[in-house]
Design an enzyme around this catalytic site. Structure first.
Site, short mmCIF file in Angstrom:
data_model
loop_
_atom_site.label_atom_id
_atom_site.label_comp_id
_atom_site.label_asym_id
_atom_site.label_seq_id
_atom_site.Cartn_x
_atom_site.Cartn_y
_atom_site.Cartn_z
N GLU A 71 0.84 -1.19 0.00
CA GLU A 71 0.00 0.00 0.00
C GLU A 71 0.88 1.24 0.00
OE1 GLU A 71 -2.82 -0.21 3.17
OE2 GLU A 71 -3.84 -1.96 2.36
N HIS A 79 -8.84 10.14 3.48
CA HIS A 79 -8.48 9.04 2.58
C HIS A 79 -8.65 9.53 1.15
CE1 HIS A 79 -8.28 5.13 0.64
NE2 HIS A 79 -7.89 4.61 1.79
N ARG A 127 -0.68 9.08 2.00
CA ARG A 127 -2.06 9.52 1.84
C ARG A 127 -2.22 11.03 1.77
NH1 ARG A 127 -5.40 5.28 5.72
NH2 ARG A 127 -5.25 3.51 4.27
N HIS A 171 -11.25 10.04 7.06
CA HIS A 171 -11.13 8.59 7.23
C HIS A 171 -10.57 8.21 8.60
CE1 HIS A 171 -10.43 4.40 6.32
NE2 HIS A 171 -9.13 4.53 6.45
N ARG A 225 -0.78 9.10 9.15
CA ARG A 225 -0.66 7.66 9.41
C ARG A 225 -0.25 6.90 8.16
NH1 ARG A 225 -4.14 3.18 8.86
NH2 ARG A 225 -5.89 4.48 8.25
#
Length: 521
Positions: free
Chosen positions: A107, A223, A268, A327, A362
């Site tokens: 990811e 997100h 992100r 998110h 994060r």
């Protein structure tokens, strides 16, 4: 009704459930209270997977990826302790029955594939259901559909329990040796979010009302790839980009490499702002997985594919329109590396906590493993510091709140992807002036709704004050009037009425003089 226990856990996600198992393995009596069903909350809906180093040789790389994503605000000691323990706890999940697939996923922000998945995009559900079964078998007392109204504090200032509103009405008072908050984040303080309905910041509000400090509340993660259906945000997992998904603007052009050399696999905060920019510039952004083939898309992302089909979108065949939406919330109750808050007897783990792991942004899929590591650490610390209080206690309640719709509207306008001092000041003034005229009282809703509105209002004020105090742009926080990153990293700490800055190094001032032995199941 009154009940006494060793450990009261408020919240039924991965942190709360795993902490309950660890506490029971130490012989503690445990009561676990969750706002809705035990198989619910953010854990149940987590799609991407759980991140952990592949082995000892990968710990340094995983730590480096986490620190890079955190934009200089992560506590390096906490990060390294986290990656050292994450692999062991994820393996414990497998032994408990989580059916992890043999293949690993990659990811955004990760240098290699280290994400473990179960059931494709159903990892959270598999973990939630497995831990719920184990908790029942371990003899944990579970109260579902129960709302924690206030923490209890004795005359020494120690948290010794909580007042609970059960589903059937009335108030249950729980006296406990320690209380662990594992209530998740506050995504529902915003109008459009992927967060579940129970994510109204209750844990942070409970802690602040009891005198604990909150930290870095301004860091709200958007997100990048969310499909908007009415007022709901339908998450398209980051693993979709890890599998080769491509972002295109309204002209059909792939644009991410113009913003970051990692393209769709950038962290992100970068991808979210890039999509925001392209939507403003061209009018639309889509995520395209059609080149992977229908069979692969359906097998790897069965839940996302099925949910989007109900909206008339076929992820396996067509590019789907996406945009950033709230998110995850990095800020929360300030804790040390063993989940201790600034109030004795009170612990916090998971999304509700600010332990120094995530910093300003994060890293994808670190959240489930965070719940495991710090849930276990919380149980260990609580067991070694167990102290059953006696005598007189007080319930720590806060000020009245305004109707939730107003809080959400104010935060969406002033504390979204972009912030600016004038809008933040105006928003704070609007929120405070609305208390007398638009307060939610018992006449307008049941007792639970009134307390939830108060929690949301406090969260709104904490986010706005934090965003004002952080005069820089770092990670998930962008100030249009302070576009550059500050020379020195600092935390923004709050106590409910004021906010102040603390240098990053002072985050360790509350770290333990001893380290309990963590439980490995």
């Amino acid at each position: 009704m009154e009940k006494q226990t060793d450990l009261l856990i408020i919240g039924g996600g991965v942190a709360g459930l795993y902490a309950a198992l660890c506490a029971r393995s130490r012989g503690m009596r445990v009561v676990l209270v969750c706002k809705r069903a035990i198989t619910g909350g953010s854990t149940y809906w987590a799609q991407g997977g759980v991140a952990a180093p592949l082995a000892a040789w990968d710990e340094e790389a995983h730590a480096r990826d986490t620190l890079t994503a955190g934009r200089g605000l992560s506590d390096e000691t906490v990060v390294r302790e986290f990656v050292r323990e994450a692999h062991t706890h994820v393996n414990a999940l497998a032994r408990l029955g989580v059916p992890f697939a043999p293949n690993l996923a990659r990811e955004g922000g990760h240098g290699l594939a280290r994400i473990r998945q179960a059931g494709g995009d159903g990892t959270g559900r598999a973990i939630s259901e497995t831990l719920a079964r184990q908790v029942g078998a371990a003899g944990v007392v579970v109260w579902e559909h129960a709302f924690a109204r206030a923490l209890l504090r004795d005359d020494q200032g120690r948290v010794v329990g909580a007042d609970i509103l059960p589903k059937g009405g009335g108030v249950w008072r729980v006296r406990a040796g320690s209380v662990l908050l594992a209530t998740g984040g506050f995504g529902r303080a915003y109008p459009v979010t992927t967060a579940p309905r129970e994510a109204t910041g209750d844990g942070v509000a409970l802690a602040v009302n009891a005198g604990a400090q909150a930290r870095d509340m301004e860091f709200v993660q958007f997100h990048p790839t969310v499909v908007i259906a009415g007022s709901e945000g339908l998450l398209v997992t980051e693993a979709a980009r890890g599998a080769g998904g491509v972002l295109r603007n309204a002209h059909g052009h792939r644009f991410m490499t113009a913003y970051d050399p990692h393209g769709e696999l950038a962290p992100r905060d970068v991808v979210a702002r890039s999509i925001h920019s392209e939507r403003r510039r061209t009018g639309n952004v889509t995520l395209d997985l059609s080149h992977l083939g229908a069979a692969e898309v359906r097998s790897r992302f069965p839940n996302v594919h099925a949910r989007l089909l109900r909206e008339g979108l076929d992820l396996a065949r067509d590019p789907v329109p996406v945009q950033p939406a709230v998110h995850y919330t990095m800020g929360g109750v300030r804790t040390d590396a063993w989940a201790r808050t600034t109030v004795p007897g009170l612990y916090a783990a998971g999304e509700v906590a600010s332990c120094g792991l995530h910093g300003a942004n994060r890293l994808a899929s670190n959240s489930l493993s965070e719940g495991l590591v710090f849930g276990a650490r919380a149980a260990a610390a609580a067991a070694e510091e167990l102290s059953i209080g006696s005598g007189r206690v007080e319930a720590c309640t806060g000020a009245a709140g305004v109707v939730p719709e107003l809080v959400r509207d104010i935060l969406a306008r002033a504390a979204g992807l972009e912030r600016e001092a004038g809008h933040l000041h105006a928003a704070l003034g609007e929120l405070e002036s609305a208390r007398p005229s638009r307060a939610l009282s018992v006449q307008h809703g049941d007792d639970r709704a009134v307390h939830e509105a108060a929690n949301l209002t406090l969260i709104g004020a904490l986010v706005l004050r934090g965003a004002l105090a952080r005069e820089e742009s770092r990670g998930a926080h962008l100030r249009l009037d302070f576009p550059g990153i500050g020379e020195y990293p600092y935390h923004v700490v709050q106590d409910g009425t004021r906010a102040w800055r603390e240098p990053l190094d002072s985050a360790r001032q509350q770290d333990a003089c001893y380290a309990p032995h963590s439980t490995v199941l």
